[in-house]
Design a protein around this motif. Structure first.
Motif, short mmCIF file in Angstrom:
data_model
loop_
_atom_site.label_atom_id
_atom_site.label_comp_id
_atom_site.label_asym_id
_atom_site.label_seq_id
_atom_site.Cartn_x
_atom_site.Cartn_y
_atom_site.Cartn_z
N SER A 7 0.37 -10.16 -7.16
CA SER A 7 1.57 -10.18 -6.32
C SER A 7 1.84 -11.58 -5.80
N ASP A 8 3.12 -11.84 -5.55
CA ASP A 8 3.55 -13.07 -4.88
C ASP A 8 3.87 -12.80 -3.42
N LEU A 9 4.19 -11.53 -3.10
CA LEU A 9 4.49 -11.12 -1.74
C LEU A 9 3.71 -9.84 -1.47
N LEU A 10 2.87 -9.87 -0.43
CA LEU A 10 2.03 -8.71 -0.09
C LEU A 10 2.42 -8.22 1.29
N LEU A 11 2.79 -6.94 1.39
CA LEU A 11 3.16 -6.31 2.66
C LEU A 11 2.07 -5.33 3.05
N LEU A 12 1.48 -5.51 4.23
CA LEU A 12 0.41 -4.63 4.71
C LEU A 12 0.80 -4.10 6.10
N ASP A 13 0.94 -2.79 6.18
CA ASP A 13 1.31 -2.13 7.44
C ASP A 13 0.08 -1.43 8.00
N GLU A 14 -0.48 -1.99 9.07
CA GLU A 14 -1.69 -1.47 9.71
C GLU A 14 -2.82 -1.24 8.70
N TYR A 74 -6.10 -15.17 -0.28
CA TYR A 74 -4.91 -14.73 -1.02
C TYR A 74 -3.90 -15.88 -1.12
N ALA A 75 -3.43 -16.14 -2.34
CA ALA A 75 -2.59 -17.33 -2.58
C ALA A 75 -1.10 -17.07 -2.37
N GLY A 76 -0.69 -15.81 -2.30
CA GLY A 76 0.72 -15.51 -2.17
C GLY A 76 1.19 -15.52 -0.72
N THR A 77 2.39 -14.98 -0.51
CA THR A 77 2.96 -14.85 0.82
C THR A 77 2.59 -13.49 1.39
N LEU A 78 2.07 -13.48 2.60
CA LEU A 78 1.58 -12.25 3.22
C LEU A 78 2.37 -11.95 4.48
N LEU A 79 2.81 -10.68 4.62
CA LEU A 79 3.34 -10.18 5.88
C LEU A 79 2.50 -8.99 6.29
N VAL A 80 1.98 -9.00 7.50
CA VAL A 80 1.09 -7.94 7.95
C VAL A 80 1.50 -7.46 9.34
N VAL A 111 0.85 -1.19 0.00
CA VAL A 111 0.00 0.00 0.00
C VAL A 111 0.89 1.24 0.00
N ALA A 112 0.66 2.12 -0.97
CA ALA A 112 1.40 3.39 -0.99
C ALA A 112 0.98 4.22 0.22
N GLN A 113 1.95 4.81 0.91
CA GLN A 113 1.67 5.54 2.14
C GLN A 113 1.24 6.99 1.91
N HIS A 114 1.49 7.52 0.71
CA HIS A 114 1.12 8.91 0.47
C HIS A 114 -0.36 9.00 0.14
N MET A 115 -0.95 10.15 0.47
CA MET A 115 -2.35 10.39 0.18
C MET A 115 -2.52 10.66 -1.31
N PRO A 116 -3.37 9.88 -2.02
CA PRO A 116 -3.52 10.11 -3.46
C PRO A 116 -4.19 11.45 -3.75
#
Length: 640
Positions: free
Chosen positions: A168-175, A195-201, A69-74
Motif C-alpha cells: 500500500s501507499d496509503l494505510l488507514l488504521l481505525d483503532e 512503514y514507507a507509505g503514508t499512514l493515517l491512524v 482493515v476490514a471491519q467485518h468479522m472473518p
C-alpha cells in the motif's frame, strides 16, 4: 499528496466537516484525533471512497494503493497463514494468472507470470505473512489453524495482519490497538515506524500516537486543523493556541466595550454625533475573535471505601486454571491496602485467569485464597459490556443494582448519579443495545462506583474509552483510596496509576523489577527466546541410542566445528555490522527530516523534505530486510 480544499462533508442532515482545507504529504504518519462523534471515521470514509464530498475539492493520487482493515468479522475455515497471505492482492492476481497460463499451456504467458511472481515477492511471501501473524501474538502452532477456530478478538488481529500484508501507499488504521495486548502493541509500533507509505491512524492511545505519528489532524466543531508533531506536541501547541486566542478575545472585548461606552455616552449629543458615528463604523469593521468554548470535560470519582482490610488478599500455593487445564502454579502473592499493581504478561500467559480467580469468577484448582474481612471487589472485565442487558436502559440497570446490591436510593437520586457519568436527559431511557462501546463502558464504571468497592480489578478498561474519558479514569484511580489491580495495554494509564508490577509468564506470577520501558525490553528478549526454542525444536531429530564417544575426539571435533563456523560466519557478521551502521545513519537522517517537517517550512522545502524522507524510509526498510536475512543466515549456520 492528499489535498482537501474547502471540503464540506455531510452525514444525512448533519454537517461533519465544514469548508475544511488540509494537505498530507507522501510518507507522513498522521494521527487523526477528536472527540467521539467528531467525524474521524467519516473522514476515513472520504479517503477510502465510501463517502464523497458535498462541496469543495478532494484529491488522492489515483495511482496510490490503499490498505485498510476490514471491519467485518472473518468467517472462513481457511488457515491463518493462507488468510493473511490473500491480503496481498497483487500476488494473488499473479498466482491466478500463472494457473490460467499453465492450464492453457501458454509458454510465453507462463514465463511472464513467473517474472511477475518474482516482482510480487513470491519468494518470501509466506515468511512475511507468518512474521505478521507471530508479531501480533499468535503462536507457531497456530499458523495453519482455521480462522474460525479463533475467538473474535484474534480474528480481528488476523484482519489487521491481512491489511499489513497488502502492498500500500496509503494505510488507514481505525483503532488498531483495541484487540492487542502490550507485546503485540509494541511490535505493531515498530512495524508502523518502518512503514514507507503514508499512514493515517485513529487511536485513543496517546503513547501509541506519540510513537508512530509525526503530524496530527484535529477535528473539532466541523473544522480540521493540522499540527506538526505527534500527539504530545499537538497538546502543547493547542494549549498555547487556546491561551493566545483567549487573550486576544479578552483584549478585543475590552476595546469593543470602550467603543460602545463612547457611543452610548455621546450618540445623543450633536457636538459629538460625528465622533460617535465614526466609532459605530469602527465597531462594525472589527472582525470578531471567537471565545474559547471549551468542551465540558468528563470527570468522576470513586467513593471512599467503607473500610480497608489489610492485607486485602493472600494467595498461598495456588494453582490456577480452568477445569483440568493448569495455567499458573505455585502462586504466592499478597495484596495490601492502598497498593496499585499493574499486571504484565504476554497474551495467553494467564493475566485474565489470575484476575478472574481473585474476582471469584472461577475457583482456584488448588491452594488457598484468603480474603480480608470486609473485602468488597469492583470488577471491570472486557466481557462485562456484553453482560449488560441490551434491552434495558441505564436507569433500569441502576434500579436493579440498588435493589439487589445496595445502597437503596430513590429514582431521582439514581438519575442524578447517572448524570455525573454523562447520562443526561433522555439517555437514561435509551436501550443499552443502541449505545456505543464507550457509553456502555461508562455505564459499567458507574455501576462499579455505586457499589463503593475497596479493591478494583480492571481488565482492559480503556478499550472503548476516548482520550478524555481515559484521562478522567486515570485521575479517578489516582484519587481512589482503595487498592487497584490493573491489566491494560494503555501504557499512559499504567504509568500514571501503577507504582509496582507483577509479571505473569512461564506458568508463574512474580514481581517485575523495573518500569514499562524495562518491560518492553523484556518482551523483545522473550520473543527472541521463543523463536529460538521453536527453531531448536523444529531442528532436533527424534532421540536415538547414542554410541559411546571418545571425549578427546569429541573435543577435537568441537574445535574443528567452531573454526569452520567462524570461517563461514565472519564475512556475514562483517556485512551485518556494516548494515547496522547504515541503519543508524538512516535513522538519524529520518529523525532530522521528521523534525524539519514538524516545523514551519516553505512549500518547496516541505516537498523536498518529504521526498528525502520517503527515500530514507525505503532505504531503511531495505537495510532492515538485509539485516534480517543476514541474521537468519548466521542463525541457520550456527544451528547446523
Amino acid at each position: 499528496m492528499i489535498t482537501l480544499r474547502n471540503v464540506t462533508l455531510r452525514r444525512g442532515a448533519k454537517v461533519v466537516l465544514d469548508a475544511v482545507s488540509a494537505t498530507i504529504n507522501p510518507g507522513e504518519k498522521v494521527g487523526l484525533v477528536g472527540r467521539n462523534g467528531a467525524g474521524k471515521s467519516s473522514l476515513f470514509g472520504l479517503l477510502d471512497g465510501s463517502l464523497h464530498e458535498d462541496a469543495g475539492e478532494f484529491n488522492v493520487p489515483a495511482q496510490w494503493r490503499l490498505g485498510q482493515v476490514a471491519q467485518h468479522m472473518p468467517e472462513t475455515d481457511e488457515g491463518a497463514t493462507a488468510f493473511v497471505l490473500a491480503g496481498d492482492t497483487r500476488l494473488m492476481e499473479v498466482r491466478a494468472a500463472l494457473t490460467a497460463a499453465e492450464e492453457a499451456n501458454d509458454g510465453m504467458a507462463i514465463a511472464h507470470a513467473h517474472a511477475d511472481l518474482a516482482d510480487a515477492g513470491e519468494h518470501d511471501a509466506v515468511p512475511r505473512a507468518q512474521t505478521l501473524i507471530l508479531g501480533l501474538g499468535f503462536q507457531v502452532h497456530e499458523l495453519d489453524q482455521p480462522v474460525n477456530s479463533f475467538s473474535g478478538g484474534w480474528r480481528m488481529r488476523l484482519q489487521l495482519a491481512r491489511a499489513l500484508m497488502a502492498p500500500s501507499d496509503l494505510l488507514l488504521l481505525d483503532e488498531p490497538t483495541n484487540h492487542l495486548d502490550l507485546d503485540a502493541l509494541v511490535w505493531l509500533e515498530g512495524w508502523l515506524q518502518r512503514y514507507a507509505g503514508t499512514l493515517l491512524v485513529i487511536s485513543h492511545d496517546r503513547e501509541f500516537l506519540d510513537a508512530v505519528t509525526n503530524v496530527t489532524l484535529h477535528i473539532e466543531r466541523q473544522k480540521l486543523t493540522r499540527y506538526g508533531g505527534n500527539y504530545s506536541a499537538f497538546e502543547t501547541l493547542r494549549a498555547q493556541q487556546l491561551e493566545l486566542q483567549q487573550a486576544s478575545f479578552s483584549k478585543q472585548q475590552e476595546k469593543i466595550a470602550h467603543l460602545q461606552k463612547f457611543i452610548d455616552r455621546f450618540k445623543a449629543k450633536a457636538s459629538k454625533a460625528k465622533q460617535a458615528q465614526s466609532r459605530v463604523k469602527a465597531l462594525e469593521r472589527i472582525e470578531r475573535i471567537a471565545p474559547v468554548l471549551a468542551d465540558a470535560e468528563f470527570s468522576f470519582e470513586f467513593k471512599e471505601p467503607a473500610n480497608l482490610p489489610n492485607p486485602m488478599l493472600a494467595i498461598s500455593d495456588a494453582v490456577l486454571g480452568y477445569g483440568e487445564k493448569v495455567i499458573l502454579r505455585s502462586v504466592n502473592r499478597s495484596v495490601l491496602a492502598g497498593q496499585r499493581i499493574g499486571i504484565l504478561g504476554a497474551n495467553g500467559q494467564g493475566k485474565s485467569t489470575l484476575v478472574k480467580t481473585i474476582a471469584r469468577e472461577i475457583p482456584a484448582l488448588a491452594g488457598t485464597l484468603t480474603e480480608g474481612k470486609g473485602l468488597h471487589i469492583g470488577y471491570f472485565a472486557q466481557q462485562e459490556l456484553d453482560v449488560l442487558s441490551q434491552e434495558s436502559n441505564p436507569l433500569e440497570h441502576m434500579i436493579r443494582l440498588a435493589r439487589d446490591v445496595g445502597p437503596e436510593a430513590r429514582e431521582q437520586e439514581l438519575r442524578n448519579f447517572l448524570g455525573s457519568f454523562n447520562f443526561t436527559g433522555d439517555m437514561v431511557q435509551q436501550a443499552v443495545g443502541t449505545m456505543s462501546g464507550g457509553e456502555k463502558a461508562r455505564l459499567v464504571l458507574a455501576m462499579i462506583v455505586w457499589q463503593r468497592p475497596n479493591l478494583l480489578l480492571l481488565d482492559e478498561p480503556t478499550n472503548h474509552l476516548d482520550l478524555a474519558t481515559r484521562e478522567a479514569l486515570s485521575i479517578a484511580l489516582n484519587e481512589f483510596e482503595g487498592t487497584v489491580l490493573l491489566v491494560s495495554h494503555d501504557r499512559s494509564l499504567l504509568r500514571s496509576v501503577c507504582d509496582e508490577f507483577w509479571l505473569v509468564g512461564r506458568g508463574e506470577v512474580k514481581p517485575f523489577d523495573g518500569d514499562l520501558d524495562d518491560y518492553q525490553k523484556y518482551l523483545l528478549e522473550e520473543s527472541r527466546r521463543l523463536r529460538e526454542a521453536a527453531r531448536v525444536a523444529a531442528a532436533t531429530p527424534a532421540p536415538t541410542a547414542a554410541p559411546a564417544v571418545n571425549p578427546q575426539a569429541l573435543r577435537k571435533a568441537d574445535a574443528a566445528t567452531r573454526q569452520q563456523l567462524a570461517a563461514r560466519t565472519k564475512p556475514l557478521k562483517k556485512e551485518l555490522a556494516q548494515v547496522e551502521a547504515r541503519m543508524a545513519q538512516l535513522n538519524a537522517e529520518k529523525a532530522a527530516l521528521e523534525q524539519d517537517l514538524s516545523g514551519t517550512l516553505p512549500p518547496d522545502a516541505i516537498a523536498d523534505a518529504g521526498r528525502r524522507l520517503k527515500a530514507a524510509l525505503q532505504a531503511l526498510e531495505q537495510a532492515e530486510e538485509r539485516w534480517l536475512e543476514l541474521s537468519g543466515e548466521i542463525e541457520r549456520i550456527e544451528a547446523a
